[in-house]
Design a protein around this motif. Structure first.
Motif, PDB file in Angstrom:
ATOM      1  N   THR A  41     -28.842  -8.649  -9.086  1.00 13.84           N
ATOM      2  CA  THR A  41     -27.672  -7.866  -9.483  1.00 13.84           C
ATOM      3  C   THR A  41     -26.888  -7.361  -8.273  1.00 13.84           C
ATOM      4  O   THR A  41     -25.818  -6.790  -8.437  1.00 13.84           O
ATOM      5  CB  THR A  41     -28.086  -6.688 -10.373  1.00 13.84           C
ATOM      6  N   GLY A  78     -29.085  -7.817 -18.194  1.00 14.77           N
ATOM      7  CA  GLY A  78     -29.512  -6.570 -17.566  1.00 14.77           C
ATOM      8  C   GLY A  78     -30.745  -5.950 -18.195  1.00 14.77           C
ATOM      9  O   GLY A  78     -30.919  -5.966 -19.398  1.00 14.77           O
ATOM     10  N   LYS A  83     -33.058   2.873 -16.595  1.00 18.34           N
ATOM     11  CA  LYS A  83     -31.618   3.115 -16.503  1.00 18.34           C
ATOM     12  C   LYS A  83     -31.216   4.163 -17.537  1.00 18.34           C
ATOM     13  O   LYS A  83     -31.724   4.184 -18.637  1.00 18.34           O
ATOM     14  CB  LYS A  83     -30.821   1.829 -16.782  1.00 18.34           C
ATOM     15  N   GLU A  85     -27.980   4.430 -18.436  1.00 19.20           N
ATOM     16  CA  GLU A  85     -26.895   3.801 -19.189  1.00 19.20           C
ATOM     17  C   GLU A  85     -26.875   2.319 -18.889  1.00 19.20           C
ATOM     18  O   GLU A  85     -27.554   1.847 -17.976  1.00 19.20           O
ATOM     19  CB  GLU A  85     -25.546   4.447 -18.865  1.00 19.20           C
ATOM     20  N   ARG A  87     -26.253  -1.229 -17.554  1.00 20.32           N
ATOM     21  CA  ARG A  87     -25.880  -1.743 -16.235  1.00 20.32           C
ATOM     22  C   ARG A  87     -24.520  -2.413 -16.311  1.00 20.32           C
ATOM     23  O   ARG A  87     -24.195  -3.067 -17.305  1.00 20.32           O
ATOM     24  CB  ARG A  87     -26.934  -2.767 -15.800  1.00 20.32           C
ATOM     25  N   LYS A  88     -23.727  -2.233 -15.283  1.00 22.31           N
ATOM     26  CA  LYS A  88     -22.404  -2.859 -15.226  1.00 22.31           C
ATOM     27  C   LYS A  88     -22.569  -4.377 -15.235  1.00 22.31           C
ATOM     28  O   LYS A  88     -23.366  -4.932 -14.495  1.00 22.31           O
ATOM     29  CB  LYS A  88     -21.698  -2.421 -13.945  1.00 22.31           C
ATOM     30  N   MET A  89     -21.823  -5.014 -16.111  1.00 19.06           N
ATOM     31  CA  MET A  89     -21.862  -6.471 -16.194  1.00 19.06           C
ATOM     32  C   MET A  89     -21.108  -7.056 -15.009  1.00 19.06           C
ATOM     33  O   MET A  89     -20.009  -6.615 -14.683  1.00 19.06           O
ATOM     34  CB  MET A  89     -21.214  -6.968 -17.483  1.00 19.06           C
ATOM     35  N   ILE A  90     -21.722  -8.045 -14.378  1.00 16.42           N
ATOM     36  CA  ILE A  90     -21.037  -8.770 -13.306  1.00 16.42           C
ATOM     37  C   ILE A  90     -20.857 -10.214 -13.762  1.00 16.42           C
ATOM     38  O   ILE A  90     -21.556 -10.682 -14.665  1.00 16.42           O
ATOM     39  CB  ILE A  90     -21.789  -8.675 -11.964  1.00 16.42           C
ATOM     40  N   SER A  91     -19.939 -10.906 -13.149  1.00 23.00           N
ATOM     41  CA  SER A  91     -19.602 -12.267 -13.582  1.00 23.00           C
ATOM     42  C   SER A  91     -20.756 -13.226 -13.294  1.00 23.00           C
ATOM     43  O   SER A  91     -21.584 -12.999 -12.410  1.00 23.00           O
ATOM     44  CB  SER A  91     -18.342 -12.757 -12.863  1.00 23.00           C
ATOM     45  N   SER A 162     -27.647  -0.914 -25.985  1.00 26.09           N
ATOM     46  CA  SER A 162     -26.864  -2.006 -26.551  1.00 26.09           C
ATOM     47  C   SER A 162     -27.783  -3.096 -27.094  1.00 26.09           C
ATOM     48  O   SER A 162     -28.932  -3.235 -26.672  1.00 26.09           O
ATOM     49  CB  SER A 162     -25.919  -2.599 -25.501  1.00 26.09           C
ATOM     50  N   GLU A 165     -29.039  -5.389 -24.350  1.00 27.53           N
ATOM     51  CA  GLU A 165     -30.160  -4.852 -23.577  1.00 27.53           C
ATOM     52  C   GLU A 165     -31.458  -4.927 -24.364  1.00 27.53           C
ATOM     53  O   GLU A 165     -32.529  -5.155 -23.797  1.00 27.53           O
ATOM     54  CB  GLU A 165     -29.898  -3.402 -23.189  1.00 27.53           C
TER      55      GLU A 165
END
Length: 173
Positions: A41, A78, A83, A85, A87-91, A162, A165
């Protein structure tokens, strides 16, 4: 106790264990194959990644076969554990780039020779899964009640977990 296990124990790599005697006997009987995984990540390894890879190096030096498993597939959704919240999604492109950078860093430390040390990316078998087949073959083996009993999910349910997740555990397995 097996020499490699004794080294790991002396260096504090494990505190709790199951059937140490059985594992020790198996390791004395000949090389075992094992893996250590990390999520790509970020573009670089950090100390949290390295500690388990130190164990890989010790075990490899003792004649065992190590696989560095880089989670290019599981990083797409993720890991919710630890965590507060999502995790920020990356491409996908960024994940793939991170995988290559981490693999190169690990290669300098481990030296992948494809005999005693290998690198692999779980994207190779996860990315093209058919979701319907996956749910029938894998999802049917998991109990939602059992999954919800895990601390990682309990903590996140309070703030919001989510669906993507929630599926992480199935993909990781």
């Amino acid at each position: 106790m097996n020499v490699a296990l004794e080294t790991l124990k002396e260096r504090g790599f494990f505190q709790q264990r199951t059937d140490l005697e059985g594992l020790s006997a198996r390791m004395d009987a000949g090389p075992i194959t094992f893996y250590v995984g990390c999520d790509p990540t970020g573009p670089s390894l950090h100390i949290g990644h390295m500690v388990p890879f130190f164990a890989l190096r010790h075990l490899r030096n003792a004649g065992h076969i190590g696989i560095a498993l880089i989670g290019g597939g599981t990083a797409r959704i993720g890991d919710p554990s630890g965590k507060t919240e999502m995790r920020k999604m990356i491409s996908y492109e960024q994940i793939d780039s991170n995988v290559e950078k981490i693999k190169a860093q690990l290669d300098r430390f481990i030296g992948f020779d494809d005999k005693t040390a290998f690198a692999d990316n779980n994207k190779n078998w996860l990315a093209d899964l058919n979701y319907i087949d996956f749910l029938r073959d894998i999802g049917s083996c998991f109990s939602v009640n059992k999954m919800l009993s895990f601390e990682a999910y309990k903590q996140r349910l309070e703030k919001g977990l989510s669906f993507i997740e929630f599926n992480y555990q199935l993909l990781q397995s």
